[in-house]
Write an enzyme that holds these catalytic residues in place. Structure first.
Site, PDB file in Angstrom:
ATOM      1  N   GLU A   1       0.487  -1.598  -0.049  1.00 47.31           N
ATOM      2  CA  GLU A   1      -0.017  -0.286   0.550  1.00 47.31           C
ATOM      3  C   GLU A   1       1.123   1.392  -0.021  1.00 47.31           C
ATOM      4  O   GLU A   1       0.352   2.410  -0.733  1.00 47.31           O
ATOM      5  CB  GLU A   1      -1.225   0.043   1.062  1.00 47.31           C
ATOM      6  CG  GLU A   1      -2.210  -0.976   1.040  1.00 47.31           C
ATOM      7  CD  GLU A   1      -1.403  -2.127   1.300  1.00 47.31           C
ATOM      8  OE1 GLU A   1      -0.322  -2.811   2.198  1.00 47.31           O
ATOM      9  OE2 GLU A   1      -2.582  -2.582   1.185  1.00 47.31           O
TER      10      GLU A   1
ATOM     11  N   HIS B   1     -11.909  -4.596   8.698  1.00 41.30           N
ATOM     12  CA  HIS B   1     -11.763  -4.444   7.987  1.00 41.30           C
ATOM     13  C   HIS B   1     -13.537  -3.225   6.981  1.00 41.30           C
ATOM     14  O   HIS B   1     -14.221  -3.237   6.883  1.00 41.30           O
ATOM     15  CB  HIS B   1     -12.453  -5.680   6.837  1.00 41.30           C
ATOM     16  CG  HIS B   1     -11.243  -6.325   6.257  1.00 41.30           C
ATOM     17  ND1 HIS B   1     -10.723  -6.994   7.727  1.00 41.30           N
ATOM     18  CD2 HIS B   1     -10.998  -6.534   4.757  1.00 41.30           C
ATOM     19  CE1 HIS B   1      -9.969  -7.564   5.853  1.00 41.30           C
ATOM     20  NE2 HIS B   1     -10.231  -7.224   4.512  1.00 41.30           N
TER      21      HIS B   1
END
Lengths: 330, 331
Positions: free
Chosen positions: A61, A130
């Protein structure tokens, strides 16, 4: 010409149309290409535009977000997709220490025209790594523009001006919106400055954004059955906040409740509440109310997840409390 | 190998070139000595990270680059800025935080930028510049430009995730990046062998299938030769290249560092093998330059530094009213 499509399709169409219109635009991120996008937003783009412009990345990321920032400085118009805001924390260094600061640190010599898209929010029983809503972490940072399109029209129409913005834009798509249908007019232009009044009303102002907007509108419809006319403000842009729109609404209704899926402590709702207090305190008829997520990592079981998030009954209760009406409607 | 390529990849040690290399190194050394002095006078504040001892790397590598190549460096980047050709006046004014500084005074010692020279900072997050270099190179690749992006960083960065992510991305996508690791063997005060399981830094790059080599970073001729080879490979489109330059920092990490982690004897030993003393001794012994040439360089540099200090002193402070400038294009 309008069409009825899903939020997912509109988000994908926006990327498709932006790439077709400008060869500098490309998308990169985890599983955007061969997989078709974690939320299927980018499905079909690889076949249309090829692997150079629909670039699958490793699970890096920070690396690929930084590469997007660098590519933007190098004359491209990258769209970086980070799978969810939860994973964006691995790229926070690049976003906050580079994208947001480079213009200032360089005395205006360098700018970073990157768009970073990511999913946010809870509701799919994906548990605590999440499901979080961390939009306000980004809304805290000078140098970023933060968008939270809640409608099909906005998720389509916000992308093109975001790509034209010479500075970094963070774009949040709430996971519970992807299947929602709405009306899209591809030729309609929208701005990246103003909040929108999604429902007019005189009795109370309900301020929300993203996935919570629809719960807020549902609450407003139910309140109307009880004779309470709520005005609903969709913030749309979380930084810079369009205070004029929500302040003038509150001036009119004299009451406000903010609905925000972030945790209450240090939330965007807290910021908006403070601005209302600073600007229209003497015109208020009731304390500003907040409906936020419970202060807990989002749990997995359905009933606990639902209990942790802002829900319609809580919004109605907060609105009624602000109006001095206790208990259930008659 | 063609004659043209020989010229491109081998430094020619002519009198003029030796004079240039020595002058650049002395320029950086004296500039920083002046900065240390100005720091004690509180003209320069905040952090001040001196490059003294490592000058051969910036000078040697920069000489192998073209004007439209991009350069990224760290918070220890005064030497890189000067070697890249930023005017000393503007660099000094930036050290002061004045309006005429290279970043308008807003960055200071750690954030020197120059768009015209494609000098993309001054990054003070260890490892933070590597992904940017990957992205700049990606933009060049996608737009069909044959430019090289050179990224300087210390060996401390090799412990960061961003280092490994960038090594992988650059090789995977065959991007035109020259990674230059300035290995001075201390990440602030932590010695390399106390922080890395593999202390051979260039081997880490090799594990990503990137061509890599280690050179004596105290030997400017060796650095320049390696940099020219590396740049030629990168510019030819063969993907990234990793150059580890082994060096030593003679001064403290920053002005706040009491240097408890190394002995004075260790520093003294290293100073004897410093890049300037070595190269200067060699060009004198070889009769390429004479003491009068060295004296002329020192005089030139002293004059340039005096002028830079005067420029910085005379420059105005930014008006408070401009505080919020340069946050975004639209205020």
């Amino acid at each position: 010409m309008s069409e009825e499509i899903t939020y997912r399709e509109a988000a994908g169409a926006a990327i498709h149309d932006a790439m077709a219109a400008d060869p500098r635009v490309f998308i990169m991120g985890e599983d955007v290409g061969h997989y078709g996008g974690t939320y299927a937003v980018t499905k079909g783009l690889l076949e249309t535009f090829g692997p150079e412009r629909v670039r699958d990345t490793p699970l890096s990321e920070s690396g690929f977000t930084g590469a997007g920032i660098g590519a933007a400085m190098g004359g491209m118009r990258p769209i970086v997709e980070i799978m969810t805001v939860n994973f964006s924390l691995l790229a926070l260094d690049q976003i906050v220490n580079n994208a947001a600061t480079l213009r200032h640190m360089s005395g205006g010599q360098f700018n970073v025209p990157v768009v970073i898209r990511m999913a946010t929010g809870a509701g799919r029983q994906l548990a605590a790594q999440h499901s979080h809503s961390l939009e306000n972490w980004y809304a805290h940072v000078p140098g970023l523009r933060v968008l939270a399109p809640a409608t099909v029209q906005d998720v389509y129409s916000m992308l093109a001006p975001a790509l034209e913005d010479p500075d970094p834009v963070i774009l949040f798509e709430h996971v519970m919106l992807y299947n929602r249908k709405g009306t899209l007019d591809r030729s309609a232009a929208v701005d990246l400055r103003s909040a929108a009044i999604r429902r007019e009303g005189r009795d109370i102002t309900l301020i929300s954004y993203g996935g919570s907007l629809w719960k807020t509108l549902e609450a407003a419809a139910l309140l109307a059955e009880d004779g309470i006319e709520a005005e609903v403000v969709d913030l749309r842009v979380l930084r810079p906040l369009d205070a004029d729109t929500f302040l003038s609404s509150v001036r009119k209704t004299r009451r406000a409740v903010i609905v925000d899926e972030g945790w209450r402590t240090g939330s965007l709702a807290a910021e908006i509440s403070a601005q209302i207090m600073e600007e229209v305190f003497w015109e208020l008829d009731a304390p500003v109310g907040r409906v936020c997520s419970a202060e807990v990592p989002i749990p997995y079981p359905r009933h606990l997840e639902e209990a942790a998030l802002p829900q319609v009954p809580a919004i109605i209760a907060a609105a009624r409390a602000a109006l001095g009406k206790q208990g259930e409607p008659a | 190998m063609t004659a043209g390529k020989t010229e491109a990849t081998h430094p020619r040690l002519t009198r003029a070139h030796c004079q240039h290399l020595l002058q650049q190194m002395i320029r950086i050394r004296r500039f920083e000595e002046k900065c240390a002095e100005l720091y004690t006078q509180e003209k320069i504040r905040g952090f001040l990270h001196l490059y003294i001892g490592e000058e051969a790397i910036a000078v040697g590598v920069m000489d192998a680059l073209e004007a439209d190549d991009a350069v990224l460096a760290t918070y220890r980047e005064h030497g890189h800025a000067l070697a890249r050709g930023l005017p000393m006046n503007k660099v000094m004014a930036e050290m002061y935080g004045k309006r005429d500084g290279s970043s308008g005074g807003r960055g200071g010692s750690m954030h020197i930028f120059d768009a015209e020279k494609r000098f993309v900072g001054g990054n003070a997050i260890v490892g933070g510049g590597l992904p940017l270099a990957v992205g700049l190179a990606l933009a060049d690749r996608m737009q069909g430009r044959e430019r090289v992006t050179t990224c300087f960083f210390g060996e401390g960065a090799a412990a960061e995730g961003e280092f490994h992510e960038s090594m992988n991305l650059a090789t995977l996508w065959k991007l035109p990046v020259l990674f230059v690791c300035e290995n001075n063997f201390y990440a602030m005060g932590t010695r390399l062998d106390l922080s890395e399981s593999e202390t051979d830094i260039h081997a880490k790059a090799a594990s990503y299938r990137m061509p890599s080599e280690a050179v004596d970073g105290m030997n400017i001729v060796e650095v320049e030769a390696a940099a020219r080879r590396a740049v030629a490979t990168v510019r030819a489109g063969d993907g990234p290249y990793f150059l580890e330059c082994r060096t030593y920092r003679f001064r403290a990490h920053s002005m706040f560092d009491p240097q408890l982690y190394r002995s004075k004897d260790e520093v003294k030993e290293r100073e004897k093998k410093g890049p300037i003393v070595r190269f200067q001794g060699w060009v004198l012994d070889a009769g390429i330059l004479h003491q009068a040439d060295i004296d002329a360089i020192e005089a030139d540099v002293a004059q340039e530094i005096d002028a830079a200090v005067a420029f910085a002193e005379a420059s105005e402070w930014e008006a408070i009213e401009t505080l919020l400038d340069h946050v975004g294009a639209v205020p």
